[in-house]
Structures are given as C-alpha cells and as structure tokens.
Design a protein around this motif. Structure first.
Motif, PDB file in Angstrom:
ATOM      1  N   ALA A   1       0.845  -1.189   0.000  1.00  0.00           N
ATOM      2  CA  ALA A   1       0.000   0.000   0.000  1.00  0.00           C
ATOM      3  C   ALA A   1       0.882   1.243   0.000  1.00  0.00           C
ATOM      4  CB  ALA A   1      -0.898   0.004   1.230  1.00  0.00           C
ATOM      5  N   VAL A   2       0.730   2.064  -1.029  1.00  0.00           N
ATOM      6  CA  VAL A   2       1.534   3.283  -1.146  1.00  0.00           C
ATOM      7  C   VAL A   2       0.705   4.462  -0.646  1.00  0.00           C
ATOM      8  CG1 VAL A   2       2.819   4.777  -2.708  1.00  0.00           C
ATOM      9  CG2 VAL A   2       2.718   2.309  -3.146  1.00  0.00           C
ATOM     10  N   THR A   3       1.240   5.156   0.351  1.00  0.00           N
ATOM     11  CA  THR A   3       0.510   6.267   0.952  1.00  0.00           C
ATOM     12  C   THR A   3       1.488   7.252   1.581  1.00  0.00           C
ATOM     13  OG1 THR A   3      -1.078   6.870   2.687  1.00  0.00           O
ATOM     14  CG2 THR A   3       0.225   4.891   3.059  1.00  0.00           C
ATOM     15  N   ARG A   4       1.059   8.508   1.630  1.00  0.00           N
ATOM     16  CA  ARG A   4       1.850   9.525   2.313  1.00  0.00           C
ATOM     17  C   ARG A   4       1.577   9.542   3.816  1.00  0.00           C
ATOM     18  NH1 ARG A   4       0.367  11.593  -2.591  1.00  0.00           N
ATOM     19  NH2 ARG A   4       2.053  12.385  -3.928  1.00  0.00           N
ATOM     20  N   ASP A   5       0.562   8.808   4.240  1.00  0.00           N
ATOM     21  CA  ASP A   5       0.181   8.755   5.652  1.00  0.00           C
ATOM     22  C   ASP A   5       1.069   7.759   6.391  1.00  0.00           C
ATOM     23  OD1 ASP A   5      -0.969   8.630   8.135  1.00  0.00           O
ATOM     24  OD2 ASP A   5      -2.973   8.051   7.435  1.00  0.00           O
ATOM     25  N   ARG A   6       2.017   8.256   7.161  1.00  0.00           N
ATOM     26  CA  ARG A   6       2.947   7.384   7.867  1.00  0.00           C
ATOM     27  C   ARG A   6       2.269   6.560   8.950  1.00  0.00           C
ATOM     28  NH1 ARG A   6       8.300  11.283   8.800  1.00  0.00           N
ATOM     29  NH2 ARG A   6       8.690  11.702   6.560  1.00  0.00           N
ATOM     30  N   ASN A   7       1.087   6.990   9.374  1.00  0.00           N
ATOM     31  CA  ASN A   7       0.372   6.279  10.438  1.00  0.00           C
ATOM     32  C   ASN A   7      -0.767   5.419   9.905  1.00  0.00           C
ATOM     33  OD1 ASN A   7       1.923   7.571  12.538  1.00  0.00           O
ATOM     34  ND2 ASN A   7       0.717   9.417  12.171  1.00  0.00           N
ATOM     35  N   ALA A   8      -0.777   5.184   8.616  1.00  0.00           N
ATOM     36  CA  ALA A   8      -1.863   4.407   8.008  1.00  0.00           C
ATOM     37  C   ALA A   8      -1.894   2.989   8.576  1.00  0.00           C
ATOM     38  CB  ALA A   8      -1.693   4.366   6.505  1.00  0.00           C
ATOM     39  N   THR A   9      -3.097   2.534   8.898  1.00  0.00           N
ATOM     40  CA  THR A   9      -3.289   1.177   9.388  1.00  0.00           C
ATOM     41  C   THR A   9      -3.842   0.325   8.259  1.00  0.00           C
ATOM     42  OG1 THR A   9      -3.750   1.980  11.615  1.00  0.00           O
ATOM     43  CG2 THR A   9      -4.467  -0.250  11.088  1.00  0.00           C
ATOM     44  N   MET A  10      -3.179  -0.801   8.000  1.00  0.00           N
ATOM     45  CA  MET A  10      -3.571  -1.693   6.925  1.00  0.00           C
ATOM     46  C   MET A  10      -3.806  -3.100   7.474  1.00  0.00           C
ATOM     47  SD  MET A  10      -3.790  -0.123   4.033  1.00  0.00           S
ATOM     48  CE  MET A  10      -3.552   1.631   3.651  1.00  0.00           C
ATOM     49  N   PRO A  11      -4.460  -3.966   6.707  1.00  0.00           N
ATOM     50  CA  PRO A  11      -4.680  -5.345   7.153  1.00  0.00           C
ATOM     51  C   PRO A  11      -3.358  -6.063   7.413  1.00  0.00           C
ATOM     52  CG  PRO A  11      -6.064  -4.834   5.261  1.00  0.00           C
ATOM     53  CD  PRO A  11      -5.111  -3.694   5.413  1.00  0.00           C
ATOM     54  N   PRO A  12      -3.373  -7.059   8.261  1.00  0.00           N
ATOM     55  CA  PRO A  12      -2.150  -7.820   8.540  1.00  0.00           C
ATOM     56  C   PRO A  12      -1.532  -8.369   7.253  1.00  0.00           C
ATOM     57  CG  PRO A  12      -3.877  -8.427  10.071  1.00  0.00           C
ATOM     58  CD  PRO A  12      -4.524  -7.559   9.047  1.00  0.00           C
ATOM     59  N   GLY A  13      -0.214  -8.249   7.172  1.00  0.00           N
ATOM     60  CA  GLY A  13       0.503  -8.774   6.017  1.00  0.00           C
ATOM     61  C   GLY A  13       0.689  -7.783   4.891  1.00  0.00           C
ATOM     62  N   VAL A  14      -0.025  -6.658   4.927  1.00  0.00           N
ATOM     63  CA  VAL A  14       0.110  -5.651   3.875  1.00  0.00           C
ATOM     64  C   VAL A  14       1.299  -4.756   4.177  1.00  0.00           C
ATOM     65  CG1 VAL A  14      -0.957  -3.642   2.780  1.00  0.00           C
ATOM     66  CG2 VAL A  14      -2.331  -5.671   3.291  1.00  0.00           C
TER      67      VAL A  14
END
Length: 277
Positions: free
Chosen positions: A28-41
């Motif tokens: 997952a490419v994002t500028r949000d350093r605190n982004a929460t993604m599903p496990p393993g992403v």
C-alpha cells in the motif's frame, strides 16, 4: 506483489483490503505514515522503492497527479507486468467539463500511462460515485430536510464505490480483462431530484429539493468552501448534459457476474451519513 497507489482513499483502501483477504501480496503506497492496513500488507511511501518486486500496479490519478507516466514507467522497470488505471467516464471531455481535475484527479494521464506502458493494462472509466451525494448533500441533510442545489433534472448513473473496488481487484488479477477500457456505471439513470427522492424513501424522511439558479448554486457551493474552479466546471457539466439520460453499461455485471448495486442499495447501507446531528 501488487502495488496500490492512493491506498488510503475511498477506492484504494477497499482494493487493498480485498486483495489481502484473497491472500495476495500487497504493498500500500501512501503519504500517511500512520496508516493502518490489514495484517501482512506492506506500507510504503511514494517513491521508486515502492515498486521493488512489483508484479502489478493500481494507479490512482489523484495520488500520482502529473507524474502518472513516470510512476508507471518506474513500476514496469521494476518488474510490473500489469497496470490497472482508475479513470473516469468523462475522460475524453474537454477539461472545462471535468470538475474532478480541479480536485487533483488526473484520470486522462493515468489512463494514457497505462495504455502506453508496454504491458497488459486495464482502464476503469468510472462514472460519478454514489458517495458524492454525501459530499454534496450530507451537510444540509444533517441539519434539515431541504437540499438547496442546482439542476434538478440533470441525470447520473451513480456507481457504488464497492462495485468499483471489486472490479479493480478482478482487473488486477484476471488476464482475460487485459487491454480493455471498462465503462463502469450504476444500473439506472436518475435525475438529481429522483436521487433525492430515493434517498428520502430510504431515510423515511420527506426531503425537498429546492432548486437554485446556476448562479445561486455556484455561490452557495463556493461559500461552503469548494474551490471556485471546481464549481465552475461542475456547473458547466450540469448545463451541458441537463435533461440528457446518463449512459448505462453492463460492464460491472459482466465482470462481477452479478448486477451492479443500485443507488437505493448504496443509500440503505449509508444512512448514517445523512442522519440528523
């Protein structure tokens, strides 16, 4: 490794979640350093390192802006052999009738980058999202039952964002969809007045559409904080296509093997967005 740009946006997040649920390796490419993604992403910041080991790329024109061609080229150089671009049904229109460009969307550039990538590609030419009614009418309906807006007879075939995300996932993993421009719409063309009527039925509230003149509608939207350039292009689009039924396609149904969700279905699943505050 499937790389998803715009991974924290309305569509990107759903694409990431669905791909991960299927067991696909996802970055997952994002500028949000605190982004929460599903496990393993994996989470990566924009830049060349985000494409290391990539096999496929979902390119969001709002996320990459004017760098679509460069970002796609980087992905292909890193090994990506499939590009799926988020585009729009009005991508071939004059930019003066493409209001989303003034919100940062670069649909035309994203599609062109995918088509010119030299590898199998898919372009998702999406029509107006049903979620846009939240942005246009939500604040008014949270405090009352009257929507003051222009062009009540303008028609759209609202696309459920969940359908778009599901089609995007299929496009990223199904080679049979290669080299296609999929035109994605909802299953029915509704005027803005009819759309509000359906929303009122779902909410069980007597909603009223108070039609404003184009000039008053423009002024009201700018007063709510929307960029003047965006509103001007939106009003121009409304004026150009007023009273014209929106084209409806069966591409969503063909890809997913089921009918596209209706606006009524979307509204029933999102009533909290319009609840009184």
């Amino acid at each position: 490794m499937i790389v998803v740009t715009g991974a924290t946006g309305l569509i990107g997040r759903q694409v990431v979640e669905a791909l991960a649920a299927q067991g696909n390796p996802v970055r997952a490419v994002t500028r949000d350093r605190n982004a929460t993604m599903p496990p393993g992403v994996e989470v990566a910041a924009p830049g060349p390192a985000a494409y290391q080991g990539a096999t496929a790329l979902f390119v969001n024109g709002r996320a990459v802006r004017d760098a679509a061609a460069a970002e796609v080229a980087r992905a292909v150089e890193a090994g990506a052999r499939r590009i799926v671009a988020l585009s729009a049904i009005n991508v071939d229109d004059d930019p003066a009738y493409q209001p989303s460009r003034f919100q940062g969307d670069r649909n035309r550039e994203a599609e062109a980058a995918a088509v010119g990538s030299g590898v199998p590609w898919v372009s998702l030419r999406a029509c107006t999202f049903a979620d846009n009614t939240r942005l246009a009418w939500g604040p008014q309906l949270q405090v009352g039952d009257v929507v003051r807006y222009g062009y009540p007879t303008f028609q759209e075939a609202h696309l459920d964002d969940r359908d778009l995300a599901e089609v995007a996932v299929r496009a990223l993993v199904d080679p049979d969809l290669s080299h296609r421009r999929l035109v994605l719409t909802g299953p029915e063309s509704l005027s803005l007045k009819e759309t509000l009527d359906q929303l009122g039925e779902v909410l069980d509230r007597p909603l009223e559409y108070a039609a404003l003149s184009p000039e008053d509608a423009h002024a009201a939207m700018v007063a709510r904080g929307l960029p003047a350039e965006f509103v001007t292009a939106l009003m121009a689009r409304y004026a150009r296509y007023d009273h014209t039924p929106h084209p409806v396609t069966d591409d969503v149904a063909t890809v997913l093997g089921r009918p596209a969700r209706t606006f009524r279905q979307w509204a029933a699943d999102h009533t909290a967005l319009f609840a009184r505050r």
